[in-house]
Design a protein around this motif. Structure first.
Motif, PDB file in Angstrom:
ATOM      1  N   PRO A 143       3.113   5.914   7.301  1.00 28.30           N
ATOM      2  CA  PRO A 143       1.728   6.035   7.758  1.00 28.30           C
ATOM      3  C   PRO A 143       0.790   6.514   6.648  1.00 28.30           C
ATOM      4  O   PRO A 143       1.144   7.408   5.872  1.00 28.30           O
ATOM      5  CB  PRO A 143       1.812   7.065   8.888  1.00 28.30           C
ATOM      6  N   LEU A 144      -0.383   5.903   6.592  1.00 26.93           N
ATOM      7  CA  LEU A 144      -1.438   6.368   5.685  1.00 26.93           C
ATOM      8  C   LEU A 144      -2.282   7.347   6.484  1.00 26.93           C
ATOM      9  O   LEU A 144      -3.341   7.012   7.021  1.00 26.93           O
ATOM     10  CB  LEU A 144      -2.264   5.186   5.170  1.00 26.93           C
ATOM     11  N   GLY A 145      -1.803   8.582   6.542  1.00 25.83           N
ATOM     12  CA  GLY A 145      -2.366   9.570   7.457  1.00 25.83           C
ATOM     13  C   GLY A 145      -3.761  10.031   7.133  1.00 25.83           C
ATOM     14  O   GLY A 145      -4.429  10.619   7.989  1.00 25.83           O
ATOM     15  N   ALA A 146      -4.238   9.789   5.898  1.00 20.38           N
ATOM     16  CA  ALA A 146      -5.578  10.240   5.526  1.00 20.38           C
ATOM     17  C   ALA A 146      -6.630   9.151   5.679  1.00 20.38           C
ATOM     18  O   ALA A 146      -7.832   9.430   5.555  1.00 20.38           O
ATOM     19  CB  ALA A 146      -5.579  10.759   4.086  1.00 20.38           C
ATOM     20  N   LEU A 147      -6.241   7.902   5.925  1.00 24.56           N
ATOM     21  CA  LEU A 147      -7.176   6.785   5.973  1.00 24.56           C
ATOM     22  C   LEU A 147      -8.053   6.873   7.225  1.00 24.56           C
ATOM     23  O   LEU A 147      -7.550   6.881   8.349  1.00 24.56           O
ATOM     24  CB  LEU A 147      -6.409   5.461   5.965  1.00 24.56           C
ATOM     25  N   THR A 148      -9.375   6.911   7.012  1.00 26.12           N
ATOM     26  CA  THR A 148     -10.327   6.990   8.125  1.00 26.12           C
ATOM     27  C   THR A 148     -11.248   5.777   8.200  1.00 26.12           C
ATOM     28  O   THR A 148     -11.860   5.545   9.232  1.00 26.12           O
ATOM     29  CB  THR A 148     -11.205   8.250   8.010  1.00 26.12           C
ATOM     30  N   ASN A 149     -11.338   4.993   7.109  1.00 26.31           N
ATOM     31  CA  ASN A 149     -12.266   3.866   7.084  1.00 26.31           C
ATOM     32  C   ASN A 149     -11.568   2.653   6.485  1.00 26.31           C
ATOM     33  O   ASN A 149     -11.123   2.693   5.339  1.00 26.31           O
ATOM     34  CB  ASN A 149     -13.509   4.226   6.247  1.00 26.31           C
ATOM     35  N   LEU A 150     -11.478   1.566   7.261  1.00 26.18           N
ATOM     36  CA  LEU A 150     -10.819   0.337   6.816  1.00 26.18           C
ATOM     37  C   LEU A 150     -11.778  -0.832   6.981  1.00 26.18           C
ATOM     38  O   LEU A 150     -12.278  -1.094   8.086  1.00 26.18           O
ATOM     39  CB  LEU A 150      -9.545   0.092   7.621  1.00 26.18           C
ATOM     40  N   ASP A 151     -12.047  -1.544   5.883  1.00 28.87           N
ATOM     41  CA  ASP A 151     -12.984  -2.668   5.876  1.00 28.87           C
ATOM     42  C   ASP A 151     -12.226  -3.948   5.560  1.00 28.87           C
ATOM     43  O   ASP A 151     -11.728  -4.133   4.444  1.00 28.87           O
ATOM     44  CB  ASP A 151     -14.074  -2.418   4.840  1.00 28.87           C
ATOM     45  N   LEU A 152     -12.132  -4.833   6.542  1.00 29.52           N
ATOM     46  CA  LEU A 152     -11.492  -6.140   6.373  1.00 29.52           C
ATOM     47  C   LEU A 152     -12.470  -7.265   6.681  1.00 29.52           C
ATOM     48  O   LEU A 152     -12.062  -8.380   7.050  1.00 29.52           O
ATOM     49  CB  LEU A 152     -10.268  -6.244   7.304  1.00 29.52           C
ATOM     50  N   LEU A 202       0.813  -1.218   0.000  1.00 30.80           N
ATOM     51  CA  LEU A 202       0.000   0.000   0.000  1.00 30.80           C
ATOM     52  C   LEU A 202       0.845   1.265   0.000  1.00 30.80           C
ATOM     53  O   LEU A 202       0.299   2.355   0.209  1.00 30.80           O
ATOM     54  CB  LEU A 202      -0.934   0.003   1.213  1.00 30.80           C
ATOM     55  N   ASN A 203       2.113   1.144  -0.249  1.00 29.39           N
ATOM     56  CA  ASN A 203       2.974   2.328  -0.298  1.00 29.39           C
ATOM     57  C   ASN A 203       2.512   3.292  -1.386  1.00 29.39           C
ATOM     58  O   ASN A 203       2.115   2.887  -2.478  1.00 29.39           O
ATOM     59  CB  ASN A 203       4.419   1.919  -0.579  1.00 29.39           C
ATOM     60  N   GLY A 204       2.574   4.575  -1.081  1.00 27.14           N
ATOM     61  CA  GLY A 204       2.212   5.599  -2.048  1.00 27.14           C
ATOM     62  C   GLY A 204       0.794   6.106  -1.928  1.00 27.14           C
ATOM     63  O   GLY A 204       0.449   7.137  -2.499  1.00 27.14           O
ATOM     64  N   LEU A 205      -0.044   5.431  -1.160  1.00 29.14           N
ATOM     65  CA  LEU A 205      -1.457   5.838  -1.043  1.00 29.14           C
ATOM     66  C   LEU A 205      -1.612   6.823   0.118  1.00 29.14           C
ATOM     67  O   LEU A 205      -2.399   6.604   1.048  1.00 29.14           O
ATOM     68  CB  LEU A 205      -2.344   4.605  -0.834  1.00 29.14           C
ATOM     69  N   THR A 206      -0.887   7.907   0.055  1.00 32.50           N
ATOM     70  CA  THR A 206      -0.872   8.861   1.166  1.00 32.50           C
ATOM     71  C   THR A 206      -2.165   9.657   1.286  1.00 32.50           C
ATOM     72  O   THR A 206      -2.448  10.226   2.338  1.00 32.50           O
ATOM     73  CB  THR A 206       0.306   9.834   0.989  1.00 32.50           C
ATOM     74  N   LYS A 207      -2.963   9.726   0.197  1.00 35.46           N
ATOM     75  CA  LYS A 207      -4.216  10.481   0.225  1.00 35.46           C
ATOM     76  C   LYS A 207      -5.435   9.588   0.435  1.00 35.46           C
ATOM     77  O   LYS A 207      -6.560  10.082   0.498  1.00 35.46           O
ATOM     78  CB  LYS A 207      -4.387  11.272  -1.068  1.00 35.46           C
ATOM     79  N   LEU A 208      -5.234   8.301   0.533  1.00 35.51           N
ATOM     80  CA  LEU A 208      -6.344   7.354   0.617  1.00 35.51           C
ATOM     81  C   LEU A 208      -7.150   7.565   1.899  1.00 35.51           C
ATOM     82  O   LEU A 208      -6.590   7.648   2.995  1.00 35.51           O
ATOM     83  CB  LEU A 208      -5.805   5.923   0.572  1.00 35.51           C
ATOM     84  N   GLN A 209      -8.499   7.627   1.734  1.00 39.29           N
ATOM     85  CA  GLN A 209      -9.389   7.833   2.870  1.00 39.29           C
ATOM     86  C   GLN A 209     -10.216   6.582   3.186  1.00 39.29           C
ATOM     87  O   GLN A 209     -10.579   6.362   4.334  1.00 39.29           O
ATOM     88  CB  GLN A 209     -10.337   9.005   2.592  1.00 39.29           C
ATOM     89  N   TYR A 210     -10.525   5.795   2.178  1.00 38.55           N
ATOM     90  CA  TYR A 210     -11.351   4.591   2.369  1.00 38.55           C
ATOM     91  C   TYR A 210     -10.670   3.414   1.692  1.00 38.55           C
ATOM     92  O   TYR A 210     -10.307   3.479   0.513  1.00 38.55           O
ATOM     93  CB  TYR A 210     -12.741   4.804   1.775  1.00 38.55           C
ATOM     94  N   LEU A 211     -10.504   2.301   2.431  1.00 40.61           N
ATOM     95  CA  LEU A 211      -9.873   1.097   1.896  1.00 40.61           C
ATOM     96  C   LEU A 211     -10.717  -0.114   2.303  1.00 40.61           C
ATOM     97  O   LEU A 211     -11.011  -0.313   3.483  1.00 40.61           O
ATOM     98  CB  LEU A 211      -8.450   0.936   2.436  1.00 40.61           C
TER      99      LEU A 211
END
Length: 564
Positions: free
Chosen positions: A109-118, A83-92
């Motif tokens: 760190p993915l500093g913009a990620l707020t929602n993670l669905d596993l 997941l390197n490079g996804l610095t703007k990602l908010q939903y994964l």
């Protein structure tokens, strides 16, 4: 949003310079790497693809992504830096795959990620600091995995987490360190696990927790609720557990609790201490238990109660003053018990009642309906007394209810027939639908029946409406109405003749022609008026031209004095 097979992706995407959202189905790794103009993409969805493995730096070119979904693709493994490079990602979302191990999958760190669905994977354990690269995470979905073990500090660093879903896993107990540090946690879902025991300090640091679901587990004690951490809890679901009793003052620290669901347990008694401290409770569900006795003052502390459901229990009697302090009650559900009598004083203080359900009991007297509070709005009140043992009642006091269901009782046939002669409003229902086959029609659906007792014998009164049943036609019809003077019969029912409007189609055509003529006349007049204005303007212009020409061609006379 575009749903594309892999073979058409490059062609269409190359001619779409402004495409920002892309959904790709039935693809593979090679086709994803061939995507061009990735700097324009902000949303990428890969579903039903063949992506069992994601390599390091796979999404580096997609550095503008805000939304990424990789679902139903057989994903079983991601490299450490996938997941390197996804610095703007908010939903994964990596849901509905075959992931069995959990890592951060990023070196930064993915500093913009707020929602993670596993959710819907095969995770069995949460390791220490599994989510340390997602410091801003607010929602974490781990539903329907195989998680049976949560190590200490697994959620370390998630200080902003508000919603955590762990339902549908294999947790057997809740340790005091599982959720430590989640100070902003608002909702926690733990239903559909195998939880038998919860330590006392399990939620000590979750002081902002508002919703807690523990239904469909194996809990037999609620002592963990007496800790301070759950003082702001609003919604609590404990249904479908193994609770046999409610410990005294077990809810005394839940000051803000509004919804409490205790249905589908093995509770047998309900006393005052069990519900003490629930001053803010509005909805209480104790249905589908084995409660055979409710003690006096059991509900006195529930002064804000609006809805109460104690259906499907073993109650035979109720205290006369059971609802004395519950003056805000709107719904009372006591169906499917063994209650024989309702005291006329029980509901006298209820001024806001809208729904009373007492079906499936052994009630033989409904006099309590005559003693309802004068402030109750009977036009909005629904009462269900079906499947009881009523023989008669005072119908005059029930004619103004919104609806009252009286079907399937032990009515006295004499009383029933005498009252059915009267014209009752539709809000009063005695009957229940029956299936009857008779010689009028083999498919008569508008049949209703009422059971009654006469001389100790069970009888039934059938209410049959044959107005809509088609009558058989005779082949030898002489089309002459027979009339017997000695035994006159009423004339057959016929549809009334409806006078037709004389404004027929010819009138419509005439009026349309008149309207067309008027319209043409108006257009003709307007045309003539425009022509006259044009002619007048043209005449004035011509006169002006003639005058100018005369001035230009006029001979110049010189003064004889000037010549000399």
């Amino acid at each position: 949003m575009y749903l594309l097979p892999g073979s058409l992706l490059l062609l269409i995407f190359s001619f779409s310079p402004r495409l920002s959202c892309l959904q790709l189905s039935k693809c593979n790794n090679t086709e994803v790497t061939l995507i061009r103009k990735t700097e324009l993409l902000t949303s990428l969805t890969l579903s039903n693809c063949t992506l069992p493995h994601v390599e390091n730096g796979f999404f580096v070119r997609f550095d503008h992504l805000l939304h990424l979904e990789l679902q139903h693709s057989g994903l079983s493994d991601l490299d450490d830096f996938s997941l390197n490079g996804l610095t703007k990602l908010q939903y994964l979302s990596l849901s509905h795959n075959n992931l069995s191990s959990l890592r951060s999958w990023s070196s930064e760190p993915l500093g913009a990620l707020t929602n993670l669905d596993l959710s819907h994977n095969m995770l069995s354990k949460l390791s220490v600091k599994s989510f340390e690269q997602y410091p801003q995470l607010q929602q974490l979905d781990l539903r329907y995995n195989r998680i049976s073990q949560i190590e200490n500090d697994s959620f370390d660093g998630l200080s902003h987490l508000k919603h955590l879903y762990l339902n549908g896993n294999q947790l057997a107990h809740i340790d005091g360190s599982f959720f430590r540090g989640l100070h902003r946690l608002s909702s926690l879902s733990l239903q559909h696990n195998r939880i038998e025991f919860i330590e006392m300090d399990s939620f000590e640091s979750n002081t902002h927790l508002r919703s807690l679901r523990l239904d469909q587990n194996l809990l037999s004690s609620l002592q963990f609720l007496s800790q301070r951490g759950l003082a702001r809890l609003v919604h609590l679901n404990l249904s479908s557990n193994l609770l046999q009793k409610l410990e005294p003052f077990v809810f005394s620290k839940n000051f803000e609790l509004q919804d409490l669901d205790l249905s589908y347990n093995n509770i047998t008694k309900l006393n005052k201490e069990a519900l003490s401290g629930l001053d803010s409770l509005e909805r209480l569900n104790i249905s589908h238990n084995y409660v055979d006795k409710i003690y006096d003052e059991s509900l006195d502390s529930l002064i804000a109660l609006l809805q109460l459901d104690i259906s499907f229990n073993l109650l035979t009697t109720l205290p006369d003053n059971l609802f004395h302090f519950n003056t805000q009650l709107e719904e009372i559900i006591l169906a499917n018990n063994k209650i024989e009598e309702i005291s006329s004083q029980m509901m006298f203080n209820q001024n806001h009642l809208r729904y009373i359900k007492l079906s499936g009991n052994a009630i033989s007297d409904a006099a309590f309906l005559d003693r309802l509070s004068p402030s109750v709005n009977r036009f909005t009140l629904y009462v269900d007394l079906s499947s009881n043992r009523l023989k008669s009642l005072n119908l005059s006091s029930l004619l103004h209810f919104r609806y009252i269901n009286l079907a399937d009782n032990n009515w006295s046939c004499n009383w029933l027939v005498a009252n059915l002669v009267q014209k009752l409003p539709n809000s009063v229902n005695f009957a229940r639908p029956w299936t009857v086959i008779n010689n009028l029609s083999e498919n008569t659906t508008n049949v209703e029946g009422i059971d009654c007792i006469e001389g100790g014998t069970n009888r039934s009164i059938i209410l049959l409406d044959v107005s809509g049943v088609p009558q058989p036609k005779s082949d030898n019809c002489d089309c002459v109405v027979a009339y017997d003077e000695t035994n006159p019969s009423p004339p057959p029912l016929t549809w009334p003749k409806i006078p037709t409007d004389r404004f027929d189609s010819r009138s419509v055509i005439i009026w349309m022609l008149v309207a067309i003529a008027i319209a043409f006349s108006g257009l003709r007049w307007l045309r003539r008026f425009v022509d006259r204005n044009e002619k007048r303007k043209l005449g004035q212009k011509m006169l002006h031209n003639v005058y100018v020409s005369k001035v230009q061609w006029q001979a110049i006379r010189t003064d004889p004095d000037q010549r000399s």
